[in-house]
Write a protein that holds these residues in place. Structure first.
Motif, PDB file in Angstrom:
ATOM      1  N   GLY A  44       1.924  -3.057   5.139  1.00 31.19           N
ATOM      2  CA  GLY A  44       2.292  -2.767   6.534  1.00 31.19           C
ATOM      3  C   GLY A  44       1.542  -1.618   7.172  1.00 31.19           C
ATOM      4  O   GLY A  44       2.073  -0.959   8.072  1.00 31.19           O
ATOM      5  N   MET A  45       0.303  -1.346   6.726  1.00 30.59           N
ATOM      6  CA  MET A  45      -0.478  -0.297   7.407  1.00 30.59           C
ATOM      7  C   MET A  45      -0.821  -0.772   8.818  1.00 30.59           C
ATOM      8  O   MET A  45      -0.939  -1.965   9.068  1.00 30.59           O
ATOM      9  N   GLU A  46      -0.973   0.204   9.707  1.00 37.50           N
ATOM     10  CA  GLU A  46      -1.308  -0.155  11.090  1.00 37.50           C
ATOM     11  C   GLU A  46      -2.622  -0.928  11.166  1.00 37.50           C
ATOM     12  O   GLU A  46      -2.728  -1.917  11.872  1.00 37.50           O
ATOM     13  N   HIS A  47      -3.633  -0.440  10.426  1.00 40.39           N
ATOM     14  CA  HIS A  47      -4.974  -0.984  10.655  1.00 40.39           C
ATOM     15  C   HIS A  47      -5.895  -0.719   9.463  1.00 40.39           C
ATOM     16  O   HIS A  47      -5.777   0.308   8.808  1.00 40.39           O
ATOM     17  N   ILE A  48      -6.808  -1.650   9.228  1.00 44.08           N
ATOM     18  CA  ILE A  48      -7.901  -1.412   8.270  1.00 44.08           C
ATOM     19  C   ILE A  48      -9.210  -1.877   8.924  1.00 44.08           C
ATOM     20  O   ILE A  48      -9.269  -2.982   9.491  1.00 44.08           O
ATOM     21  N   THR A  49     -10.239  -1.041   8.826  1.00 43.77           N
ATOM     22  CA  THR A  49     -11.592  -1.456   9.207  1.00 43.77           C
ATOM     23  C   THR A  49     -12.357  -1.764   7.927  1.00 43.77           C
ATOM     24  O   THR A  49     -12.379  -0.946   6.995  1.00 43.77           O
ATOM     25  N   SER A  57     -11.646   7.852  -0.603  1.00 47.84           N
ATOM     26  CA  SER A  57     -11.016   6.995   0.400  1.00 47.84           C
ATOM     27  C   SER A  57      -9.509   7.179   0.318  1.00 47.84           C
ATOM     28  O   SER A  57      -8.977   7.590  -0.727  1.00 47.84           O
ATOM     29  N   ALA A  58      -8.867   6.896   1.423  1.00 50.62           N
ATOM     30  CA  ALA A  58      -7.415   7.034   1.489  1.00 50.62           C
ATOM     31  C   ALA A  58      -6.869   5.967   2.414  1.00 50.62           C
ATOM     32  O   ALA A  58      -7.496   5.638   3.427  1.00 50.62           O
ATOM     33  N   PHE A  59      -5.730   5.411   2.021  1.00 46.22           N
ATOM     34  CA  PHE A  59      -5.113   4.367   2.831  1.00 46.22           C
ATOM     35  C   PHE A  59      -3.652   4.733   3.043  1.00 46.22           C
ATOM     36  O   PHE A  59      -2.860   4.755   2.102  1.00 46.22           O
ATOM     37  N   GLY A  60      -3.301   5.051   4.283  1.00 44.24           N
ATOM     38  CA  GLY A  60      -1.924   5.419   4.618  1.00 44.24           C
ATOM     39  C   GLY A  60      -1.442   4.564   5.769  1.00 44.24           C
ATOM     40  O   GLY A  60      -2.246   3.959   6.488  1.00 44.24           O
ATOM     41  N   ILE A  61      -0.132   4.549   5.964  1.00 45.70           N
ATOM     42  CA  ILE A  61       0.460   3.650   6.967  1.00 45.70           C
ATOM     43  C   ILE A  61      -0.168   3.862   8.349  1.00 45.70           C
ATOM     44  O   ILE A  61      -0.519   2.907   9.026  1.00 45.70           O
ATOM     45  N   LEU A  62      -0.338   5.138   8.750  1.00 49.48           N
ATOM     46  CA  LEU A  62      -0.861   5.396  10.098  1.00 49.48           C
ATOM     47  C   LEU A  62      -2.286   5.915  10.065  1.00 49.48           C
ATOM     48  O   LEU A  62      -2.824   6.337  11.083  1.00 49.48           O
ATOM     49  N   ASN A  63      -2.901   5.913   8.897  1.00 47.93           N
ATOM     50  CA  ASN A  63      -4.232   6.498   8.731  1.00 47.93           C
ATOM     51  C   ASN A  63      -5.292   5.632   9.408  1.00 47.93           C
ATOM     52  O   ASN A  63      -5.081   4.448   9.665  1.00 47.93           O
ATOM     53  N   ASP A  64      -6.449   6.238   9.678  1.00 48.08           N
ATOM     54  CA  ASP A  64      -7.591   5.486  10.190  1.00 48.08           C
ATOM     55  C   ASP A  64      -8.300   4.880   8.963  1.00 48.08           C
ATOM     56  O   ASP A  64      -9.280   5.411   8.481  1.00 48.08           O
ATOM     57  N   CYS A  90      -2.446   5.339  -0.689  1.00 49.00           N
ATOM     58  CA  CYS A  90      -3.354   5.145  -1.828  1.00 49.00           C
ATOM     59  C   CYS A  90      -4.504   6.145  -1.691  1.00 49.00           C
ATOM     60  O   CYS A  90      -5.087   6.291  -0.614  1.00 49.00           O
ATOM     61  N   LEU A  91      -4.808   6.839  -2.789  1.00 48.63           N
ATOM     62  CA  LEU A  91      -5.893   7.832  -2.779  1.00 48.63           C
ATOM     63  C   LEU A  91      -6.931   7.472  -3.829  1.00 48.63           C
ATOM     64  O   LEU A  91      -6.571   7.163  -4.962  1.00 48.63           O
ATOM     65  N   GLU A  92      -8.183   7.535  -3.454  1.00 53.38           N
ATOM     66  CA  GLU A  92      -9.261   7.401  -4.432  1.00 53.38           C
ATOM     67  C   GLU A  92      -9.931   8.771  -4.530  1.00 53.38           C
ATOM     68  O   GLU A  92     -10.422   9.297  -3.527  1.00 53.38           O
ATOM     69  N   ILE A  93      -9.916   9.353  -5.731  1.00 50.07           N
ATOM     70  CA  ILE A  93     -10.452  10.714  -5.910  1.00 50.07           C
ATOM     71  C   ILE A  93     -11.653  10.621  -6.848  1.00 50.07           C
ATOM     72  O   ILE A  93     -11.539  10.076  -7.957  1.00 50.07           O
ATOM     73  N   ASN A  94     -12.784  11.131  -6.403  1.00 49.72           N
ATOM     74  CA  ASN A  94     -13.979  10.986  -7.256  1.00 49.72           C
ATOM     75  C   ASN A  94     -14.138  12.170  -8.210  1.00 49.72           C
ATOM     76  O   ASN A  94     -13.323  13.094  -8.220  1.00 49.72           O
TER      77      ASN A  94
END
Ligand code: SF4
Length: 368
Positions: free
Chosen positions: A131-136, A80-87, A69-73
């Motif tokens: 199923g992403m590894e992690h979200i903070t 912001s970006a949300f990927g399976i292995l992303n931070d 998922c990409l948020e482009i301003n």
């Protein structure tokens, strides 16, 4: 995040990323705006607009993976970006009900800053892959948005969005049993809450948080959360001139009151915002800070509490404690001093915060 899509020409701001034509068409059928990449061309669907991507942009997008998922301003920046292995970071708000004297954000932002509109939060979660590894989840203080945070947690949980979570909160809200109970009802599995504790007594903690009564709330919050047995807690200690002399006492307080916390993190300051404005009150040279940290670590470790050291370059830490040092600084904020070029441990060292480097650069000691 500093990534941009220089030639982006889309009308929307949230996209699903795809590298596979049938998958991309599937996303469009499921009502997702989609950014489909083929070779060096991005095609926006169903807008049917195309633009070129550079090698560097392609490398970054590829690192996010299919379905990200990409948020482009409006400045073509990937906000912001949300990927399976992303931070992955879900940012809630700049605002906070405390105003910590060493916060890297400035007081005006804490008071009047931006809160991500709820409809954008909801869309981001809908677009996130499962199923992403992690979200903070972070801010500011995420609970500034009150019950909406429960709704966000419920959406993340129901959508199986991530395998593990970290929520950064000052913990004050959990002094309320009602909030604690609601939180326990909606929280996803494998959930860690990171809560800062600045000192072992109200005078020290509240002087640092600049929020009278916050010690009582935070300590009650930690106790209430632990009692739910639904989440793990890490206690975060940001080490400054104001609390360094009390770290042993603070370690003893933690052992006595919270022996079952997941871990304790000792953290170096990021000298921006309030920390920079108040540098004469808060700054302590790192080699001096570490003299106070090491006996506190010994107490925690001897009582079977896990410890890590964040944001301290290796040359400010005694060698027997190096295994506790984490590479904790986000990649785009890492700085090294010129002298670091000669250091044989540079690859293992997590470097310094941009902003803190000007306080540390002249005192690094390359390991030869
Ligand atoms: S000299 Fe530089 S690279 Fe080496 S440990 Fe210190 S900060 Fe890290």
């Amino acid at each position: 995040m500093n990534n941009m899509l220089q030639e982006f020409n889309g009308a929307n701001y949230i996209y699903k990323l795809s590298f596979d034509r049938p998958m991309a068409e599937g996303y469009v059928s499921a009502d997702f705006n989609t950014l489909f990449i083929s070779d060096m061309t991005a095609t926006l669907l169903p807008e049917n607009k195309s633009f070129n991507v550079s090698k560097e942009e392609l490398k970054y997008l590829t690192s996010l993976g299919e379905g990200a998922c990409l948020e482009i301003n409006s400045n073509k920046k990937i906000a912001s970006a949300f990927g399976i292995l992303n931070d992955n970071t879900l940012y809630i708000t700049d605002k906070c009900n405390s105003n910590c004297i060493m916060c890297p954000m400035a007081e005006p932002a804490r008071r009047d800053g931006h809160t991500v509109p709820f409809e954008i939060q909801d869309e981001l979660i809908r677009y996130m892959p499962c199923g992403m590894e992690h979200i903070t989840i972070t801010g500011g203080e995420p609970f500034i948005i009150k019950e909406k945070l429960f709704d966000i947690l419920q959406q993340l949980k129901t959508g199986n969005k991530a395998h593990s979570y970290l929520l950064l909160s000052n913990g004050r809200v959990f002094a309320s049993h009602e909030y604690c109970h609601k939180f326990a009802e909606v929280v996803p599995e494998d959930f860690l809450v990171g809560i800062p504790l600045h000192g072992p007594i109200p005078d020290i903690h509240d002087a640092i948080s600049q929020a009278p009564g916050s010690f009582i709330q935070t300590t009650a919050g930690i106790k209430n959360l632990l009692a739910t047995k639904m989440v793990s807690i890490e206690i975060r200690i940001v080490v400054s001139k104001l609390n360094s002399k009390y770290l042993v006492q603070l370690a003893e307080y933690i052992v006595q009151n919270y022996p079952n916390v997941d871990s304790v993190k000792f953290m170096g300051m990021e000298m921006l915002g309030n920390a920079n404005v108040n540098s004469d009150k808060v700054w302590i040279p790192y080699e001096e800070a570490f003299k106070y940290i090491s006996p506190a670590i010994d107490i925690l470790v001897n009582n079977a509490i896990d410890v890590a050291i964040y944001n301290f370059p290796l040359c400010f830490v005694e060698r027997p404690y190096w295994n506790l040092c984490a590479n904790s600084i986000t990649a785009h904020k890492i700085k090294y001093a010129e002298a670091c070029a000669n250091c044989k441990e540079k690859n293992a060292c997590g470097g310094m915060f941009t902003g803190t480097d000007r306080f540390l650069a002249n005192s690094v000691k390359p390991i030869l």
